[in-house]
Design an enzyme around this catalytic site. Sequence first.
Site, PDB file in Angstrom:
ATOM      1  N   TYR A   1      64.662   5.304  43.025  1.00  0.00           N
ATOM      2  CA  TYR A   1      64.910   4.811  44.400  1.00  0.00           C
ATOM      3  C   TYR A   1      66.216   4.031  44.495  1.00  0.00           C
ATOM      4  O   TYR A   1      66.866   4.022  45.537  1.00  0.00           O
ATOM      5  CB  TYR A   1      63.713   3.984  44.906  1.00  0.00           C
ATOM      6  CG  TYR A   1      62.543   4.874  45.247  1.00  0.00           C
ATOM      7  CD1 TYR A   1      61.486   5.057  44.352  1.00  0.00           C
ATOM      8  CD2 TYR A   1      62.532   5.623  46.429  1.00  0.00           C
ATOM      9  CE1 TYR A   1      60.440   5.927  44.646  1.00  0.00           C
ATOM     10  CE2 TYR A   1      61.489   6.486  46.728  1.00  0.00           C
ATOM     11  CZ  TYR A   1      60.454   6.646  45.834  1.00  0.00           C
ATOM     12  OH  TYR A   1      59.433   7.530  46.109  1.00  0.00           O
TER      13      TYR A   1
ATOM     14  N   GLN B   1      59.814  10.400  59.162  1.00  0.00           N
ATOM     15  CA  GLN B   1      59.254  10.430  57.800  1.00  0.00           C
ATOM     16  C   GLN B   1      60.323   9.973  56.808  1.00  0.00           C
ATOM     17  O   GLN B   1      60.037   9.799  55.628  1.00  0.00           O
ATOM     18  CB  GLN B   1      58.813  11.850  57.439  1.00  0.00           C
ATOM     19  CG  GLN B   1      57.740  12.422  58.363  1.00  0.00           C
ATOM     20  CD  GLN B   1      57.509  13.883  58.078  1.00  0.00           C
ATOM     21  OE1 GLN B   1      56.586  14.264  57.349  1.00  0.00           O
ATOM     22  NE2 GLN B   1      58.362  14.727  58.638  1.00  0.00           N
ATOM     23  N   ASN B   2      61.557   9.818  57.298  1.00  0.00           N
ATOM     24  CA  ASN B   2      62.681   9.498  56.424  1.00  0.00           C
ATOM     25  C   ASN B   2      62.710   8.018  56.072  1.00  0.00           C
ATOM     26  O   ASN B   2      62.242   7.179  56.844  1.00  0.00           O
ATOM     27  CB  ASN B   2      64.013   9.887  57.084  1.00  0.00           C
ATOM     28  CG  ASN B   2      64.085  11.383  57.339  1.00  0.00           C
ATOM     29  OD1 ASN B   2      63.337  12.153  56.735  1.00  0.00           O
ATOM     30  ND2 ASN B   2      64.931  11.792  58.259  1.00  0.00           N
TER      31      ASN B   2
ATOM     32  N   ASP C   1      65.698   6.736  54.976  1.00  0.00           N
ATOM     33  CA  ASP C   1      67.074   6.257  55.173  1.00  0.00           C
ATOM     34  C   ASP C   1      67.145   5.547  56.527  1.00  0.00           C
ATOM     35  O   ASP C   1      66.203   5.616  57.309  1.00  0.00           O
ATOM     36  CB  ASP C   1      68.067   7.445  55.112  1.00  0.00           C
ATOM     37  CG  ASP C   1      67.827   8.481  56.226  1.00  0.00           C
ATOM     38  OD1 ASP C   1      67.614   9.666  55.911  1.00  0.00           O
ATOM     39  OD2 ASP C   1      67.823   8.086  57.406  1.00  0.00           O
TER      40      ASP C   1
ATOM     41  N   HIS D   1      56.938   6.519  56.366  1.00  0.00           N
ATOM     42  CA  HIS D   1      56.891   6.557  54.896  1.00  0.00           C
ATOM     43  C   HIS D   1      57.688   5.429  54.258  1.00  0.00           C
ATOM     44  O   HIS D   1      58.016   5.495  53.082  1.00  0.00           O
ATOM     45  CB  HIS D   1      57.381   7.928  54.384  1.00  0.00           C
ATOM     46  CG  HIS D   1      56.445   9.031  54.781  1.00  0.00           C
ATOM     47  ND1 HIS D   1      56.816  10.351  54.767  1.00  0.00           N
ATOM     48  CD2 HIS D   1      55.159   9.015  55.222  1.00  0.00           C
ATOM     49  CE1 HIS D   1      55.789  11.106  55.172  1.00  0.00           C
ATOM     50  NE2 HIS D   1      54.771  10.296  55.459  1.00  0.00           N
TER      51      HIS D   1
ATOM     52  N   GLY E   1      63.927  18.921  61.576  1.00  0.00           N
ATOM     53  CA  GLY E   1      64.175  18.898  60.129  1.00  0.00           C
ATOM     54  C   GLY E   1      63.002  18.502  59.268  1.00  0.00           C
ATOM     55  O   GLY E   1      63.143  17.697  58.357  1.00  0.00           O
TER      56      GLY E   1
ATOM     57  N   SER F   1      59.406  20.164  57.184  1.00  0.00           N
ATOM     58  CA  SER F   1      58.624  21.359  56.809  1.00  0.00           C
ATOM     59  C   SER F   1      57.181  21.208  57.259  1.00  0.00           C
ATOM     60  O   SER F   1      56.377  22.139  57.128  1.00  0.00           O
ATOM     61  CB  SER F   1      58.677  21.521  55.284  1.00  0.00           C
ATOM     62  OG  SER F   1      58.130  20.330  54.672  1.00  0.00           O
TER      63      SER F   1
HETATM   64  N1  APR Z   1      69.088  21.277  59.996  1.00  0.00           N
HETATM   65  C1  APR Z   1      67.781  21.403  60.375  1.00  0.00           C
HETATM   66  N2  APR Z   1      66.752  21.522  59.515  1.00  0.00           N
HETATM   67  C2  APR Z   1      67.053  21.496  58.194  1.00  0.00           C
HETATM   68  C3  APR Z   1      68.384  21.359  57.706  1.00  0.00           C
HETATM   69  C4  APR Z   1      69.418  21.239  58.673  1.00  0.00           C
HETATM   70  N3  APR Z   1      70.711  21.101  58.316  1.00  0.00           N
HETATM   71  N4  APR Z   1      68.337  21.378  56.342  1.00  0.00           N
HETATM   72  C5  APR Z   1      67.036  21.517  55.998  1.00  0.00           C
HETATM   73  N5  APR Z   1      66.273  21.608  57.104  1.00  0.00           N
HETATM   74  C6  APR Z   1      64.816  21.734  57.189  1.00  0.00           C
HETATM   75  C7  APR Z   1      64.211  22.657  56.142  1.00  0.00           C
HETATM   76  O1  APR Z   1      64.204  23.995  56.622  1.00  0.00           O
HETATM   77  C8  APR Z   1      62.787  22.076  56.047  1.00  0.00           C
HETATM   78  O2  APR Z   1      61.945  22.635  57.050  1.00  0.00           O
HETATM   79  O3  APR Z   1      64.277  20.450  56.948  1.00  0.00           O
HETATM   80  C9  APR Z   1      62.984  20.588  56.348  1.00  0.00           C
HETATM   81  C10 APR Z   1      62.935  19.706  55.121  1.00  0.00           C
HETATM   82  O4  APR Z   1      61.612  19.760  54.634  1.00  0.00           O
HETATM   83  P1  APR Z   1      61.193  18.781  53.424  1.00  0.00           P
HETATM   84  O5  APR Z   1      62.233  18.825  52.353  1.00  0.00           O
HETATM   85  O6  APR Z   1      59.779  19.112  53.082  1.00  0.00           O
HETATM   86  O7  APR Z   1      61.270  17.317  54.062  1.00  0.00           O
HETATM   87  P2  APR Z   1      60.190  16.610  54.981  1.00  0.00           P
HETATM   88  O8  APR Z   1      59.487  17.582  55.868  1.00  0.00           O
HETATM   89  O9  APR Z   1      60.859  15.444  55.612  1.00  0.00           O
HETATM   90  O10 APR Z   1      59.126  16.047  53.896  1.00  0.00           O
HETATM   91  C11 APR Z   1      58.070  15.237  54.405  1.00  0.00           C
HETATM   92  O11 APR Z   1      57.396  14.771  52.147  1.00  0.00           O
HETATM   93  O12 APR Z   1      57.913  14.231  49.996  1.00  0.00           O
HETATM   94  C12 APR Z   1      57.470  13.730  51.186  1.00  0.00           C
HETATM   95  O13 APR Z   1      57.695  11.506  51.843  1.00  0.00           O
HETATM   96  C13 APR Z   1      58.412  12.687  51.705  1.00  0.00           C
HETATM   97  O14 APR Z   1      58.889  12.156  53.998  1.00  0.00           O
HETATM   98  C14 APR Z   1      58.831  13.226  53.050  1.00  0.00           C
HETATM   99  C15 APR Z   1      57.716  14.194  53.393  1.00  0.00           C
END
Ligand code: APR
Length: 234
Positions: free
Chosen positions: A61, A94-95, A97, A112, A178, A180
């Site tokens: 971290y 969920q970010n 930052d 989170h 952004g 998943s």
């Molecule tokens: N523009 C739009 N979407 C984007 C871009 C972009 N430039 N780059 C990536 N993505 C999308 C990907 O297609 C994906 O659907 O952002 C998503 C990222 O998904 P994850 O990496 O799973 O991130 P997230 O959904 O925030 O994860 C949720 O999981 O590990 C835990 O606590 C952590 O908060 C996090 C949570």
Amino acid sequence: MSNKPPINPNKVVVFSGAGISAESGLNTFRDANGLWENYPVELVATSKGWQQDPGLVLDFYNKLRQQSNHAQPNQAHYAIADLEKTFDVVVITQNIDDLHERAGSSVVIHLHGELNKARSSLDNDLIYNIEEKPIHLGQKCELNSQLRPHVVWFGETPLHMEKARKHFLDAAYVLVVGTSLVVEPAAGLLKKARYKAQKIIVTLDIDKIPYGYKLLRGRASSLVPAVCEQWRRG
Ligand code: APR
């Protein structure tokens, strides 16, 4: 009789994930070369990992915090901040930052946790602002227990869920950016959005489009300003 509040025609809820910060140079979790491809989740993002090797967790971290504080908000963050000129905006992220805050968003709910805060490993309510400073082994809270990142690990309860759920209930507009949507219970909040609300999801890849949401597939920094502009024009 549904006990749902009336929809506030002036309210926007933004629900963001790591993808909104990708174009600011911060790795997402599950894309190719994502954080969880390079770090074993169970070692750096679970309380078991913390018990096993707190130094490894602090290093992970500390590195993320350094990267995050060197990153700059992108056009998606700024467009969401600008929405406040027209709407009551609540950002639920969920970010961990602070790019939404640095872009100018004034109401940001971190489900989170936050990289720039540390917390007591004894009492979750003892939270300290550390800005971009690292946390080291041996740094203690006022109860003399090791400081830990103020980040919600897998298996721990996300923060502010009830408050976040209520914001979805009276939003006239919901913009999901952004994410998943694989992590519960955060992702489940989307179902609380009202049938009549305008619901858009901006992302690159998604397995299942949440019911009632319109998918705009593409980069946040180009699609989010376009959606915000369209909503502001009415
Ligand atoms: N523009 C739009 N979407 C984007 C871009 C972009 N430039 N780059 C990536 N993505 C999308 C990907 O297609 C994906 O659907 O952002 C998503 C990222 O998904 P994850 O990496 O799973 O991130 P997230 O959904 O925030 O994860 C949720 O999981 O590990 C835990 O606590 C952590 O908060 C996090 C949570």
